[in-house]
Design an enzyme around this catalytic site. Structure first.
Site, PDB file in Angstrom:
ATOM      1  N   ILE A 226      40.211  29.458  38.882  1.00 43.48           N
ATOM      2  CA  ILE A 226      39.492  30.857  38.379  1.00 43.48           C
ATOM      3  C   ILE A 226      39.431  31.743  39.512  1.00 43.48           C
ATOM      4  CG2 ILE A 226      37.426  31.845  37.510  1.00 43.48           C
ATOM      5  CD1 ILE A 226      36.953  29.072  35.915  1.00 43.48           C
ATOM      6  N   GLU A 227      40.352  32.970  39.572  1.00 45.67           N
ATOM      7  CA  GLU A 227      40.441  33.744  40.598  1.00 45.67           C
ATOM      8  C   GLU A 227      40.574  35.108  40.032  1.00 45.67           C
ATOM      9  OE1 GLU A 227      43.558  33.179  43.593  1.00 45.67           O
ATOM     10  OE2 GLU A 227      43.811  31.179  42.576  1.00 45.67           O
ATOM     11  N   SER A 228      41.079  36.008  41.092  1.00 49.81           N
ATOM     12  CA  SER A 228      41.535  37.483  40.525  1.00 49.81           C
ATOM     13  C   SER A 228      40.574  37.859  39.539  1.00 49.81           C
ATOM     14  CB  SER A 228      42.975  37.141  40.082  1.00 49.81           C
ATOM     15  OG  SER A 228      43.622  38.615  39.992  1.00 49.81           O
TER      16      SER A 228
END
Length: 417
Positions: free
Chosen positions: A149-151
């Site tokens: 889970i990023e950006s």
């Protein structure tokens, strides 16, 4: 801060046809049962968008002894899961499981999360997302899942809530059918701990009734040239343990047992950030001493010296002068401990650090007590003790297949035992 994580391959399916012709598609009915995992496990990421000849998982397992991998990444376009070249990976997963290994399947990643095609963004409800996640579990016959889970996903509160709710639902479905699911969150970090966005990810999980088994620290791409990457990763582990303890209201020891760490080996995306072989030894030793659950790196296909001297990150080589598989061999020593299949993090009150190779003793030829026998197939780190030819020896550096008393000088002779 712009967290520009994993390098992805542009040619996701190159050569897939040739592999598909040689291997039959594995379905839920023919997949082998998932294996129990060690309590402390090394499971490097594998970029499924790259082309690999033959059966890479079982080939690597045979070459390095590494039996656990993390396949990245599942795409969720249109609220329908897909894995690059799934028909070529499924038989290799099944063969690895038959040999006593297994995979975790990772969803998301920088590219998927940045363009809004992660399942949390494309599915209209938690139940719709849960159905897709369950499809991966059933089709590939796995019990371990990872959510990178990023950006933009980190800033989408609705996405974070839906993801947490969906995973709580999938876990409950598994429990109802006698299947324990191990689910990790992989989150960007700084050496000082999770960013405010990263902290919001695990806080959203807690607020929506979901506790991941592992919070995996992305120890990479800090954005500062010249960062000493091993020390930075160790600092991140310590800082995130405190954040996890506070978020999920657990003890410090339990929090460490809920951690993973994933550096990017060699040249990182950020210029001047290089994770060296020495850094790998540092991080493996520190992670083991803290009793964290999981180590990994990005990525197995980069663990070679094919582009030595490169100052920009490549998806297929580390940029360092190294032997093929050298990072893998360093981290392989981390895998240890009693096995588990997953389930709720509350199932285990705390984690214990990996026992050193000297934990079990044998009786030496002179009647004294010797450390555990040296093994040519074990990676040792500084301070590990072994016995060999009637003497105890202490490692003074990381080493693999270096005979005590040999020319490498990797061992100090402690005398007869």
């Amino acid at each position: 801060m712009n967290k520009k994580a994993f390098v992805r391959s542009a040619a996701a399916t190159a050569g897939a046809g040739a592999m598909a012709a040689a291997l039959a598609v594995t379905t839920a009915t023919s997949a082998h049962a998932a294996s129990a995992w060690p309590a402390h496990v090394f499971a490097p990421y594998v970029d499924t968008g790259l082309y690999y000849s033959g059966n890479p998982l079982t080939s690597w397992a045979s070459s390095y002894g590494t039996k656990y991998y993390t396949l990245a990444f599942v795409d969720g376009s249109g609220c329908a899961w897909s894995l690059p070249s799934e028909s070529t990976w499924a038989p290799d997963i099944s063969a690895l499981q038959a040999a006593g290994g297994d995979v975790s399947v990772s969803f998301g990643g920088y590219t998927t999360d940045s363009d809004g095609t992660d399942l949390g963004a494309t599915c209209s409800s938690a139940s719709a997302m849960a159905t897709q996640v369950e499809g991966v579990v059933t089709t590939l016959g796995v019990t371990h899942l990872d959510f990178d889970i990023e950006s933009s996903e980190q800033d989408n509160s609705a996405d974070l809530a839906r993801t947490a709710q969906a995973l709580a639902l999938v876990r409950s479905w598994g429990s109802a059918n006698g299947k324990s699911l191990f689910i990790s969150y992989t989150v960007p970090t700084l050496s000082t701990g999770l960013t405010s966005e990263g902290l919001a990810v695990i806080q959203a999980a807690a607020a929506n009734g979901f506790t991941p088994n592992v919070v995996n620290v992305m120890a990479m791409d800090y954005g500062t040239s010249g960062t000493e990457m091993g020390t930075a990763a160790d600092s991140a582990i310590t800082a995130v343990a405190s954040q996890v303890a506070g978020t999920f209201n657990v003890s410090s020891s339990t929090a460490y047992g809920m951690l993973g760490v994933t550096p990017m080996i060699g040249q990182n995306d950020s210029s001047g950030e290089i994770f060296t072989l020495a850094d790998a030894s540092t991080v493996e030793s520190f992670a083991a001493s803290k009793g964290i659950a999981w180590t990994s790196f990005w990525s197995e296909g980069r663990d070679n010296g094919g582009c030595s001297g490169s100052t920009s990150a490549s998806s297929s080589c580390s940029g360092l002068t190294q032997n093929t598989g050298q990072f893998t061999q360093i981290f392989q020593g981390f895998t240890s401990g009693s096995t588990s299949t997953g389930g709720s993090p509350s199932a285990s009150a705390s984690a214990s650090a990996r026992p050193s190779p000297s934990a079990s003793a044998t009786t030496g030829g002179s009647g004294g007590t010797c450390a555990a026998a040296w093994s040519s197939s074990t990676a040792y780190t500084s301070g590990n003790e072994v016995s060999y030819n009637g003497h105890d020896w202490t490692a003074n550096q990381w080493n693999y297949n270096e005979v005590p008393g040999g020319a490498s000088g990797a061992w100090n002779d402690d005398g007869a035992c």
